[in-house]
Motif scaffolding. Structure first.
Motif, short mmCIF file in Angstrom:
data_model
loop_
_atom_site.label_atom_id
_atom_site.label_comp_id
_atom_site.label_asym_id
_atom_site.label_seq_id
_atom_site.Cartn_x
_atom_site.Cartn_y
_atom_site.Cartn_z
N PHE A 6 0.82 -1.20 0.00
CA PHE A 6 0.00 0.00 0.00
C PHE A 6 0.87 1.27 0.00
CE2 PHE A 6 -1.97 -3.24 2.89
CZ PHE A 6 -2.79 -3.79 1.93
N LYS A 7 0.34 2.30 -0.61
CA LYS A 7 1.02 3.59 -0.62
C LYS A 7 0.66 4.38 0.64
CE LYS A 7 1.13 3.87 -5.66
NZ LYS A 7 0.72 4.64 -6.87
N PHE A 8 1.51 5.36 0.95
CA PHE A 8 1.35 6.11 2.19
C PHE A 8 -0.01 6.81 2.26
CE2 PHE A 8 1.63 10.17 4.45
CZ PHE A 8 1.93 9.70 5.73
N ASN A 9 -0.41 7.47 1.17
CA ASN A 9 -1.68 8.21 1.21
C ASN A 9 -2.88 7.27 1.35
OD1 ASN A 9 -1.34 7.16 -1.37
ND2 ASN A 9 -2.36 8.89 -2.39
N GLU A 10 -2.75 6.03 0.86
CA GLU A 10 -3.83 5.04 1.03
C GLU A 10 -3.90 4.57 2.47
OE1 GLU A 10 -3.05 3.41 -3.52
OE2 GLU A 10 -2.55 2.17 -1.78
N ILE A 11 -2.74 4.35 3.07
CA ILE A 11 -2.71 3.98 4.49
C ILE A 11 -3.28 5.10 5.33
CG2 ILE A 11 -1.20 3.41 6.44
CD1 ILE A 11 0.69 2.09 4.42
N LEU A 12 -2.96 6.34 4.96
CA LEU A 12 -3.50 7.49 5.68
C LEU A 12 -5.02 7.54 5.55
CD1 LEU A 12 -2.78 10.03 7.30
CD2 LEU A 12 -2.66 11.29 5.13
N SER A 13 -5.55 7.19 4.37
CA SER A 13 -7.01 7.14 4.17
C SER A 13 -7.64 6.12 5.10
CB SER A 13 -7.31 6.80 2.71
OG SER A 13 -8.68 6.53 2.53
N PHE A 14 -7.00 4.95 5.22
CA PHE A 14 -7.49 3.91 6.14
C PHE A 14 -7.50 4.42 7.57
CE2 PHE A 14 -6.74 0.55 9.17
CZ PHE A 14 -7.60 -0.45 8.79
N ILE A 15 -6.39 5.04 7.97
CA ILE A 15 -6.26 5.52 9.35
C ILE A 15 -7.29 6.59 9.65
CG2 ILE A 15 -4.74 6.77 10.95
CD1 ILE A 15 -2.37 5.35 9.61
N VAL A 16 -7.52 7.49 8.71
CA VAL A 16 -8.48 8.58 8.93
C VAL A 16 -9.89 8.03 9.11
CG1 VAL A 16 -9.63 10.55 7.83
CG2 VAL A 16 -7.13 10.37 7.80
N SER A 17 -10.31 7.13 8.22
CA SER A 17 -11.67 6.59 8.34
C SER A 17 -11.81 5.71 9.57
CB SER A 17 -12.05 5.79 7.08
OG SER A 17 -11.19 4.67 6.92
N PHE A 18 -10.78 4.91 9.86
CA PHE A 18 -10.80 4.08 11.07
C PHE A 18 -10.89 4.95 12.32
CE2 PHE A 18 -8.33 2.33 14.59
CZ PHE A 18 -8.99 1.13 14.82
N SER A 19 -10.07 5.99 12.38
CA SER A 19 -10.05 6.87 13.55
C SER A 19 -11.35 7.63 13.69
CB SER A 19 -8.87 7.84 13.45
OG SER A 19 -7.64 7.15 13.35
N PHE A 20 -11.90 8.07 12.57
CA PHE A 20 -13.15 8.83 12.61
C PHE A 20 -14.27 7.99 13.23
CE2 PHE A 20 -17.23 9.91 10.58
CZ PHE A 20 -17.34 11.24 10.98
N VAL A 21 -14.38 6.71 12.83
CA VAL A 21 -15.43 5.85 13.36
C VAL A 21 -15.16 5.50 14.82
CG1 VAL A 21 -16.51 3.57 13.18
CG2 VAL A 21 -15.99 4.87 11.11
N SER A 22 -13.95 5.07 15.12
CA SER A 22 -13.65 4.64 16.49
C SER A 22 -13.69 5.80 17.47
CB SER A 22 -12.29 3.95 16.54
OG SER A 22 -11.26 4.81 16.08
N PHE A 23 -13.48 7.03 16.99
CA PHE A 23 -13.53 8.20 17.88
C PHE A 23 -14.91 8.37 18.50
CE2 PHE A 23 -14.29 12.70 18.77
CZ PHE A 23 -13.19 13.02 19.55
N PHE A 24 -15.94 7.88 17.83
CA PHE A 24 -17.29 8.01 18.36
C PHE A 24 -17.42 7.41 19.75
CE2 PHE A 24 -20.30 9.96 15.56
CZ PHE A 24 -19.66 9.98 14.34
N TRP A 25 -16.55 6.43 20.04
CA TRP A 25 -16.59 5.92 21.41
C TRP A 25 -15.31 6.20 22.16
CZ3 TRP A 25 -14.33 1.38 23.91
CH2 TRP A 25 -14.77 1.26 25.24
N PHE A 26 -14.16 5.77 21.61
CA PHE A 26 -12.90 5.93 22.32
C PHE A 26 -12.61 7.39 22.64
CE2 PHE A 26 -12.20 1.78 20.31
CZ PHE A 26 -11.72 1.06 21.39
N GLY A 27 -12.74 8.24 21.65
CA GLY A 27 -12.45 9.66 21.85
C GLY A 27 -13.44 10.32 22.78
N TYR A 28 -14.72 10.09 22.53
CA TYR A 28 -15.75 10.72 23.35
C TYR A 28 -15.64 10.27 24.81
CZ TYR A 28 -20.37 12.06 25.07
OH TYR A 28 -21.40 12.60 25.81
N GLU A 29 -15.44 8.98 25.03
CA GLU A 29 -15.34 8.45 26.40
C GLU A 29 -14.16 9.05 27.14
OE1 GLU A 29 -15.82 6.68 29.89
OE2 GLU A 29 -17.30 6.72 28.27
N THR A 30 -13.03 9.20 26.46
CA THR A 30 -11.85 9.77 27.09
C THR A 30 -12.06 11.24 27.44
OG1 THR A 30 -10.43 8.24 25.86
CG2 THR A 30 -9.38 10.16 26.83
N ILE A 31 -12.68 11.99 26.54
CA ILE A 31 -12.94 13.41 26.79
C ILE A 31 -13.90 13.60 27.95
CG2 ILE A 31 -13.99 15.49 25.81
CD1 ILE A 31 -12.91 14.55 23.08
#
Length: 576
Positions: A206-231
């Motif tokens: 995989f190319k770097f920008n594709e990996i970054l796309s994966f990380i962004v979408s993964f983080s965006f979804v998981s933030f709905f719980w992990f991020g909110y709960e931590t805050i």
């Protein structure tokens, strides 16, 4: 005609899924632990309106993220709090899974292959049963499968825009998997990708920008719980969640220690017949028009099976992620039957033999209960089981015929398979299994449940909307929370104040409120309920083999015994 041809498979599969996964699905109580645990957490979400922190007994429950509980809560909001509502998300997931694998199979090898894949999956034992349950894994597994499905296309595509899109969707579905059950969803993806790369190290990754796309979408979804709960609540809840996941991997939790071969047996026998049909595929080279996908499915299968063989805590549904790749391999093998000789003698023998064993299980349970219950009571040594079998259960007298019906379906399945009528054979299989499971669930399972947990649940249900304390002694259960529909405590309740006191005392010895601290608090709460200054009547439920501590307490009144359960009461003594 073309439109009808396109719509017909999705319509038929939807109707089959709705019929088999939803019919009679509320006719038997939820089972301890997992089904009732998850349903109660979802009910408490509705009652407390706290949708971001999973609770049990209105206290933080660090073991699971919230997405599945959101689905159950929505179902309960729409259809009421019930067994049907608790199991509906998985039933819907089952229908969706059939449609998805048909679509993938159709696009890969044609409509016929799509039919074979979806029908063999529907007609295999554990995959069929799981969509009638209220546990997390069916939803979790579908998200992981979709995440890996998009990784496959991401890896193979030469189109930059499509690769970017596939990476985004892969991250999206893996993110959903993580907030459904935890980081093991990401771990399974990473291990599968690493093994594939080790086998195909000459291919471009995989190319770097594709990996970054994966990380962004993964983080965006998981933030709905992990991020909110931590805050909102700080990191302690997430720390405990991660510690629990590590504990599952490092040591047996809640007594779930099994031999190393446990998951191999579960998958082989539990996924009958697709598990046996798929075995030859592991010894054959991949087919040219599905070679890469087949390799990914084999890798995913072995990654899941080996990982959860290594994990110390072994529970039957931990290996359920193997079901989807295994069904694909079975479908490939069935699809090849028209291109060569029909299934051989040994395969016929294996299918008939293990079909007979499973049919015998469907047959023997009601047969023994109908005709040999007294003999079982005499030979069995376990006091709880012996007492449980004393419950008066009314049997109709013909419940054992469902096992015979299933075996006849297996015989027809093998017969049409050998005549190369693959689709016909699979319809025989799914109607044989589906109808057997439906009627077994309608007429046998509720009676079995009356022996195993029925007296306790009847007792809990009698206290709905009553202002009492109720607890179990000597065994772990979540049933008293759900079936007595407990409400959250407040500052006017003595137990509420005592919990705060006991938590403060536990925190003197513990930096965070971990599992050890929680057990200390639970022990002190139980002691207080048995002998402290209570402000409500207290009801205790124990088992016949574990009730000696209550019998010795003069403050507690014995009420009655029913089956394997013993019931007690401690009255509030009002001082004038």
């Amino acid at each position: 005609m073309k439109v009808v041809k396109i719509i017909l498979p999705y319509t038929v599969l939807s109707l089959l899924g709705i019929f088999f996964f939803m019919t009679f699905n509320g006719d038997v109580h939820l089972f301890d632990w997992d089904e009732i645990n998850f349903a109660e957490s979802s009910r408490e979400m509705l009652v407390s309106e706290n949708f971001f922190q999973v609770q049990i007994n209105f206290e933080p429950f660090q073991e699971k993220p919230p997405l599945f509980f959101w689905l159950q809560s929505l179902s309960m909001k729409l259809f009421g709090v019930s067994e049907f509502s608790a199991r509906l998300p998985n039933a819907f997931t089952g229908v969706l899974s059939l449609l998805i694998i048909f679509k993938i199979g159709d696009s890969m090898k044609g409509s016929r292959f799509g039919w074979i894949w979806s029908l063999i999956y529907l007609g295999s034992l554990l995959p069929h049963l799981y969509y009638k349950s209220g546990i997390i894994d069916p939803v979790f597994n579908l998200f992981i499968f979709l995440g890996i499905y998009f990784v496959i296309f991401w890896f193979d595509s030469q189109d930059f825009k499509k690769r970017f899109k596939y990476s985004f969707f892969s991250g999206f579905f893996i993110g959903l998997a993580v907030i459904t059950k935890g980081p093991v969803g990401l771990l399974l993806l990473l291990l599968t990708v690493v093994v594939y790369w080790l086998i195909n190290r000459t291919k471009k990754m995989f190319k770097f920008n594709e990996i970054l796309s994966f990380i962004v979408s993964f983080s965006f979804v998981s933030f709905f719980w992990f991020g909110y709960e931590t805050i909102q609540n700080g990191p302690w809840f997430l720390i405990e969640f991660i510690n629990y996941q590590i504990e599952l991997f490092s040591q047996p939790v809640a007594g779930h220690e099994q031999p190393i071969y446990y998951h191999f047996v579960v998958v082989l026998i539990g996924c009958f017949p697709m598990s046996f049909i798929a075995i030859p595929r592991f010894f054959k080279s991949s087919e040219s028009n599905a070679a890469n996908f087949e390799l990914w499915m084999k890798i995913l299968f072995w990654v899941v099976l080996i990982l959860f063989t290594i994990v110390s805590t072994k529970i039957v549904h931990y290996s359920s992620m193997t079901y989807l790749p295994l069904s694909f391999l079975a479908a490939l093998e069935l699809n090849s039957y028209t291109n060569r000789f029909s299934s051989n003698f040994w395969m016929n023998l294996v299918l008939i033999f293990f079909g007979l064993i499973i049919s015998f299980i469907f047959f023997i349970i009601p047969y023994l209960a109908l005709f040999h219950l007294d003999f079982i009571k005499q030979v069995i040594e376990d006091n709880f089981i012996k007492a449980a079998l004393s419950v008066d259960v009314h049997w109709l007298g013909y419940e054992y015929v469902f096992g015979i019906f299933y075996f006849l379906a297996i015989v027809l399945f093998v017969y049409f398979l050998n005549r190369k009528h693959i689709i016909t054979s699979l319809f025989m299989l799914i109607f044989g299994l589906g109808l057997t499971v439906l009627f077994f669930g309608k007429y046998v399972l509720p009676k079995i449940e009356m022996y195993t947990q029925g007296p306790a649940i009847d007792f809990y249900e009698s206290f709905k909307n009553e202002n009492n304390y109720i607890t179990t002694v000597g065994f772990k259960s979540y049933a008293h929370y759900f079936y007595s529909e407990i409400n959250p405590l407040n500052v006017e309740d003595s137990l509420y104040l005592k919990r705060i006191q006991f938590k403060k005392e536990a925190m003197v010895n513990h930096s965070v409120f971990n599992q050890v601290a929680r057990k200390e608090v639970q022990s002190k709460v139980l002691t207080w309920l048995k002998s402290g200054a209570i402000d409500r009547d207290v009801y205790f439920v124990s088992r016949t083999d574990r009730n000696h501590l209550l019998d010795r307490n003069k403050n507690i009144e014995f009420l009655f015994q029913k089956g394997g359960f013993v019931f007690y009461k401690r009255k509030l003594i009002k001082i004038e």
